[in-house]
Design a protein around this motif. Structure first.
Motif, PDB file in Angstrom:
ATOM      1  N   UNK A 601       0.864  -1.181   0.000  1.00 50.48           N
ATOM      2  CA  UNK A 601       0.000   0.000   0.000  1.00 50.48           C
ATOM      3  C   UNK A 601       0.899   1.229   0.000  1.00 50.48           C
ATOM      4  N   UNK A 602       0.740   2.057  -1.050  1.00 52.06           N
ATOM      5  CA  UNK A 602       1.468   3.321  -1.151  1.00 52.06           C
ATOM      6  C   UNK A 602       0.586   4.295  -1.913  1.00 52.06           C
ATOM      7  N   UNK A 603       0.091   5.300  -1.223  1.00 52.92           N
ATOM      8  CA  UNK A 603      -0.781   6.281  -1.856  1.00 52.92           C
ATOM      9  C   UNK A 603       0.061   7.465  -2.314  1.00 52.92           C
ATOM     10  N   UNK A 604       0.264   7.568  -3.616  1.00 58.20           N
ATOM     11  CA  UNK A 604       1.018   8.685  -4.184  1.00 58.20           C
ATOM     12  C   UNK A 604       0.097   9.743  -4.785  1.00 58.20           C
ATOM     13  N   UNK A 605      -1.202   9.664  -4.477  1.00 54.33           N
ATOM     14  CA  UNK A 605      -2.133  10.649  -4.991  1.00 54.33           C
ATOM     15  C   UNK A 605      -2.317  10.524  -6.495  1.00 54.33           C
ATOM     16  N   UNK A 606      -2.828  11.586  -7.096  1.00 53.19           N
ATOM     17  CA  UNK A 606      -3.042  11.610  -8.540  1.00 53.19           C
ATOM     18  C   UNK A 606      -2.850  13.029  -9.055  1.00 53.19           C
ATOM     19  N   UNK A 607      -2.289  13.133 -10.250  1.00 51.58           N
ATOM     20  CA  UNK A 607      -2.316  14.378 -10.995  1.00 51.58           C
ATOM     21  C   UNK A 607      -1.288  15.412 -10.618  1.00 51.58           C
ATOM     22  N   UNK A 608      -0.559  15.244  -9.493  1.00 52.12           N
ATOM     23  CA  UNK A 608       0.467  16.221  -9.146  1.00 52.12           C
ATOM     24  C   UNK A 608       1.844  15.589  -9.343  1.00 52.12           C
ATOM     25  N   UNK A 609       2.886  16.386  -9.180  1.00 52.39           N
ATOM     26  CA  UNK A 609       4.252  15.925  -9.406  1.00 52.39           C
ATOM     27  C   UNK A 609       4.850  15.465  -8.081  1.00 52.39           C
ATOM     28  N   UNK A 610       5.210  14.190  -8.012  1.00 56.33           N
ATOM     29  CA  UNK A 610       5.833  13.626  -6.812  1.00 56.33           C
ATOM     30  C   UNK A 610       7.037  12.764  -7.200  1.00 56.33           C
ATOM     31  N   UNK A 611       7.869  13.290  -8.066  1.00 53.49           N
ATOM     32  CA  UNK A 611       9.019  12.509  -8.539  1.00 53.49           C
ATOM     33  C   UNK A 611       9.959  12.170  -7.379  1.00 53.49           C
ATOM     34  N   UNK A 612      10.461  10.959  -7.289  1.00 57.11           N
ATOM     35  CA  UNK A 612       9.960   9.734  -7.915  1.00 57.11           C
ATOM     36  C   UNK A 612       9.605   8.795  -6.767  1.00 57.11           C
ATOM     37  N   UNK A 613       8.554   9.160  -6.039  1.00 56.40           N
ATOM     38  CA  UNK A 613       8.122   8.337  -4.916  1.00 56.40           C
ATOM     39  C   UNK A 613       7.801   6.936  -5.421  1.00 56.40           C
ATOM     40  N   UNK A 614       8.321   5.917  -4.708  1.00 54.25           N
ATOM     41  CA  UNK A 614       8.114   4.554  -5.179  1.00 54.25           C
ATOM     42  C   UNK A 614       8.427   3.553  -4.088  1.00 54.25           C
ATOM     43  N   UNK A 615       7.857   2.371  -4.266  1.00 55.57           N
ATOM     44  CA  UNK A 615       8.150   1.235  -3.393  1.00 55.57           C
ATOM     45  C   UNK A 615       7.778  -0.025  -4.142  1.00 55.57           C
ATOM     46  N   UNK A 616       8.373  -1.147  -3.711  1.00 52.33           N
ATOM     47  CA  UNK A 616       8.057  -2.406  -4.376  1.00 52.33           C
ATOM     48  C   UNK A 616       9.057  -3.491  -4.093  1.00 52.33           C
ATOM     49  N   UNK A 617       9.314  -4.329  -5.117  1.00 50.90           N
ATOM     50  CA  UNK A 617      10.168  -5.510  -5.001  1.00 50.90           C
ATOM     51  C   UNK A 617      11.441  -5.300  -5.813  1.00 50.90           C
ATOM     52  N   UNK A 618      12.492  -6.028  -5.414  1.00 48.63           N
ATOM     53  CA  UNK A 618      13.741  -5.948  -6.145  1.00 48.63           C
ATOM     54  C   UNK A 618      14.389  -7.325  -6.217  1.00 48.63           C
ATOM     55  N   UNK A 619      14.938  -7.646  -7.399  1.00 49.04           N
ATOM     56  CA  UNK A 619      15.812  -8.808  -7.578  1.00 49.04           C
ATOM     57  C   UNK A 619      17.228  -8.256  -7.620  1.00 49.04           C
ATOM     58  N   UNK A 620      18.024  -8.563  -6.595  1.00 47.15           N
ATOM     59  CA  UNK A 620      19.256  -7.821  -6.333  1.00 47.15           C
ATOM     60  C   UNK A 620      20.480  -8.723  -6.362  1.00 47.15           C
ATOM     61  N   UNK A 621      21.446  -8.335  -7.210  1.00 43.36           N
ATOM     62  CA  UNK A 621      22.780  -8.946  -7.182  1.00 43.36           C
ATOM     63  C   UNK A 621      23.768  -8.024  -6.478  1.00 43.36           C
ATOM     64  N   UNK A 622      23.792  -6.761  -6.892  1.00 42.69           N
ATOM     65  CA  UNK A 622      24.603  -5.748  -6.236  1.00 42.69           C
ATOM     66  C   UNK A 622      24.048  -4.387  -6.634  1.00 42.69           C
ATOM     67  N   UNK A 623      24.676  -3.336  -6.155  1.00 45.29           N
ATOM     68  CA  UNK A 623      24.140  -1.997  -6.387  1.00 45.29           C
ATOM     69  C   UNK A 623      24.110  -1.601  -7.857  1.00 45.29           C
ATOM     70  N   UNK A 624      24.885  -2.275  -8.695  1.00 48.20           N
ATOM     71  CA  UNK A 624      24.924  -1.955 -10.124  1.00 48.20           C
ATOM     72  C   UNK A 624      24.321  -3.045 -10.994  1.00 48.20           C
ATOM     73  N   UNK A 625      23.631  -3.990 -10.381  1.00 52.67           N
ATOM     74  CA  UNK A 625      23.060  -5.104 -11.148  1.00 52.67           C
ATOM     75  C   UNK A 625      21.800  -5.589 -10.441  1.00 52.67           C
TER      76      UNK A 625
END
Length: 738
Positions: A601-625
């Motif tokens: 659950x992440x409410x980023x609203x609608x229609x306004x500028x909120x660069x770049x609010x985000x959340x989710x999943x990651x498949x991670x090897x290292x910081x550059x991959x």
């Protein structure tokens, strides 16, 4: 003395006669093609469009990138084929003397859109800079030619002029696509990420924009539009994300549909393409084979009635035409489109093909051949004098094929110049007539008709198709078979059995490029997608984090309580050299396939500028991959972005980041990453999203060099919100993949 081709060009028919086909080809299964189809003459052939010329060849056009590494920029490119197996390069559309005089020196010419109407070929294209405002004021140009190979004559001004953005700059007036609609009007779609895509009506000759344009997509989501008409709907399709990020390009094509060519266009879930939480149903996206970034496409329909998508894509193993971070290598590909539950899906949703596949059907599969009247035509005599350069027949009275048409499904298609009335009869059971004001269809005791536009010009060449496929019968009249339409009549006739009978024509018309062949069998079942099996592992945050979890840059603001992980968005990121965001990683199950799932659950609203609010999943090897699936605010849009970062230039460690879009955004969003090893032993992670936890939209795949850890993230708070938005996760679970 006329050439041999012209000697056989015109058939004058008396009593019983018939037209011809420009090329009598073998059945479609006998000819295959392998992507990329332009490899014989070019390393790159981007932003393609395509048309069947009056001479029977298929002509393709591309943007002005050099064809090979190190080559000069062209002035848009042309090539042609008869069977989609072998191609002939024809040179550039313009030269320095014929390019538009109103284009500024050094301007590029991009994204050609090819059409045929009013007796000539018409090409719309992007001019990146004009003399009116040198320095970057894109506009849409138009040129005409008597043949698909030119010579091309540009008009003395843009069809859509540069559009000021109100801040001293100019909106993205790029990527044109024309449509002739059932109301008889011509429309032009244009625009891109900066300002969104709009549609304007054109003057009848297609040379000028008229009236007030309508915006049909929100900004920051789509470019490279293309619109086709099918079954009463106008399908808008546009490309999303970055076309040209080398090995991290996630370009993909999405669709919405409307009853009007002006929209509003909504996707299969009812989300509009103008919404802040922007909609779009997937047409094509990458599937984990070598092709990434498929997009900026065109549509064609072959002689069997099978639709195909022509597009560019990038081989992730050889992504650059020039050095890293230079020009991208984007050759032209082709795959079939299947209509699944009313929506266009590439290979039923499987995505780009990598090995040999059947080529588009060309020519007749019924033995019709203008050079041999005995093979299927009766009463034909030949004479020279066809200035149009293709085999044509004049039908005045009645005509038929001598050879019986195949039973069951059937498609008859031809270029036609119509007299007062022209009728096609299939198997003595289907009657399709074009009269002065309408197209009428009769079969199985049922009738259907569609009105022609009041100003429809019968003296010009148009394309007529009549098709029986199962119980569906249709008759369609349009400009050039590119998804456009003047009128289409359809019937559903259950139990229709088309017998082995000749195809007959009644009335008067000139006929060219006639094909009669079995209709393609429609595919209606979608390609398989991953499904969850038994629960393997996971955490529902009912207590303290266990030993399966580990932190990269621990964020002490993240807390576990009341069955949730609550995590205020960090003012941090993972792309480029930033690498300052916290990640919470979980060990993965053993085995070569599984599915990870979370509820966010992440409410980023609608229609306004909120660069770049985000959340989710990651498949991670290292910081550059890594590959990162997030619900993210991108300017005024809210999107689900599946991004990829890797080292693109090992010499100095420079990284590349790009992304694909998947599904739609919502304040509560379920996410999945499905892992498997492909045939080459590579590690493939495919993403999916859901707004209800039940119905899933599966999208792009990214390939990682080794098995990754799966985790969660919450960052990108750059707007100064106090307190920052909070992402809450209900669980992270791992399931068996079935």
């Amino acid at each position: 003395m006329p050439s041999k081709r012209l000697l056989a060009a015109v058939l004058t028919v008396t009593a019983i006669a018939a037209g011809t086909t420009a090329a009598a080809a073998a059945p479609p299964s006998a000819v295959t093609t392998t992507n990329p189809i332009t490899s014989s003459f070019a390393d790159t052939f981007a932003d393609p469009s395509i048309i069947q010329g009056r001479d029977g060849y298929w002509y393709a056009y591309a943007t002005s990138d050099p064809l090979v590494g190190g080559g000069p920029f062209g002035l848009m490119h042309m090539a042609r084929t008869k069977d989609f197996s072998s191609w002939e390069y024809l040179g550039t559309v313009f030269n320095d003397q014929t390019k538009p005089a109103w284009a500024a020196p050094g301007s590029f010419f991009w994204a050609p859109d090819i059409r045929y109407f009013d007796g000539h070929y018409v090409m719309y294209f992007t001019v990146t800079d004009t003399n009116a405002n040198p320095g970057g004021d894109p506009a849409i140009g138009v040129a005409t030619a008597p043949t698909p190979a030119g010579p091309w004559t540009a008009t003395d001004g843009p069809v859509v002029a540069p559009r000021p953005d109100g801040n001293g700059g100019f909106l993205g007036t790029i990527d044109p696509a024309m449509l002739t609609a059932a109301d008889g009007k011509r429309y032009l779609y244009y625009g891109g990420f900066y300002g969104g895509i709009s549609v304007t009506e054109l003057s009848p000759d297609g040379m000028h924009a008229v009236g007030t344009p309508t915006q049909v997509t929100i900004g920051d989501r789509y470019e490279g539009s293309y619109v086709v008409y099918r079954d009463g709907w106008y399908y808008f399709m546009g490309s999303s994300m970055n076309c040209c990020a080398g090995p991290t390009t996630g370009y993909s094509v999405f669709a919405g549909r409307s009853r009007s060519p002006r929209g509003p266009f909504v996707d299969a879930d009812g989300a509009a393409l103008t919404d802040s939480r922007v909609g779009g149903t997937t047409v094509i996206t990458q599937n984990g084979n070598k092709w990434i970034g498929p997009g900026h496409h065109a549509f064609i329909t072959d002689a069997a009635g099978q639709d195909h998508i022509v597009y560019h894509a990038i081989d992730r193993g050889t992504p650059w035409l020039t050095g890293p971070f230079g020009i991208n290598r984007r050759p032209m590909l082709i795959d079939k489109i299947d209509w699944i539950n009313g929506w266009p899906r590439t290979n039923a949703g499987a995505g780009p093909s990598e090995g040999p596949v059947p080529a588009p059907a060309t020519g007749s599969g019924s033995g019709i051949d203008s050079t041999d009247p005995a093979s299927g035509l009766a009463g034909a005599t030949r004479q020279p004098g066809d200035s149009l350069g293709g085999p044509t027949a004049s039908i005045n009275g009645s005509a038929q094929t001598r050879k019986a048409a195949p039973g069951g499904s059937l498609r008859v298609e031809a270029d036609v110049k119509l007299g007062e009335s022209f009728t096609t009869v299939l198997g003595n059971q289907v009657v399709a007539s074009v009269t002065k004001d309408k197209v009428t269809l009769a079969a199985g005791g049922r009738t259907s008709s569609a009105a022609l536009p009041a100003d429809f010009d019968r003296s010009q060449w148009n394309k007529l198709s009549v098709q029986v496929s199962g119980s569906t019968v249709s008759a369609r009249l349009n400009d050039a078979g590119l998804g456009d339409v003047y009128a289409e009549a359809q019937l559903d006739v259950p139990g229709l059995k088309l017998g082995e009978a000749p195809v007959r024509w009644l009335g008067s018309a000139e006929v060219d490029n006639l094909t009669v062949r079995p209709a393609a069998k429609p595919v209606t079942k979608p390609a398989a997608v991953p499904r969850t099996g038994k629960l393997l592992a996971g955490d529902d945050f009912s207590g303290a984090l266990g030993t399966d979890w580990s932190w990269v840059r621990k964020d002490d603001k993240a807390t576990v309580a009341d069955g949730q992980l609550s995590w205020p968005l960090e003012n941090a990121d993972m792309t480029g050299s930033s690498n300052n965001a916290g990640l919470l990683l979980h060990s993965t199950p053993a085995g070569d396939s599984w599915i990870a799932e979370t509820k966010l659950h992440l409410d980023t609203g609608q229609g306004d500028v909120r660069n770049y609010q985000q959340a989710g999943m990651i498949a991670y090897l290292n910081d550059n991959d890594f590959a990162r699936l997030g619900n993210v605010a991108i300017w005024k849009t809210r999107q689900t972005e599946y991004g990829r970062e890797l080292v693109a230039r090992p010499s100095d460690g420079a990284t590349s980041y790009g992304a694909a879009a998947i599904g739609r955004s919502a304040p509560t969003l379920w996410m999945r990453l499905a892992y498997h090893k492909n045939a080459a032993g590579e590690h493939v992670y495919r993403a999916a999203t859901s707004v209800d936890g039940t119905n899933w939209t599966w999208g792009a795949s990214w390939v990682l060099p080794s098995a990754a850890k799966i985790g969660l993230y919450a960052h990108g708070e750059f707007t100064g919100a106090n307190p920052p938005p909070v992402a809450t996760f209900d669980y992270l679970k791992f399931y068996e993949s079935k």
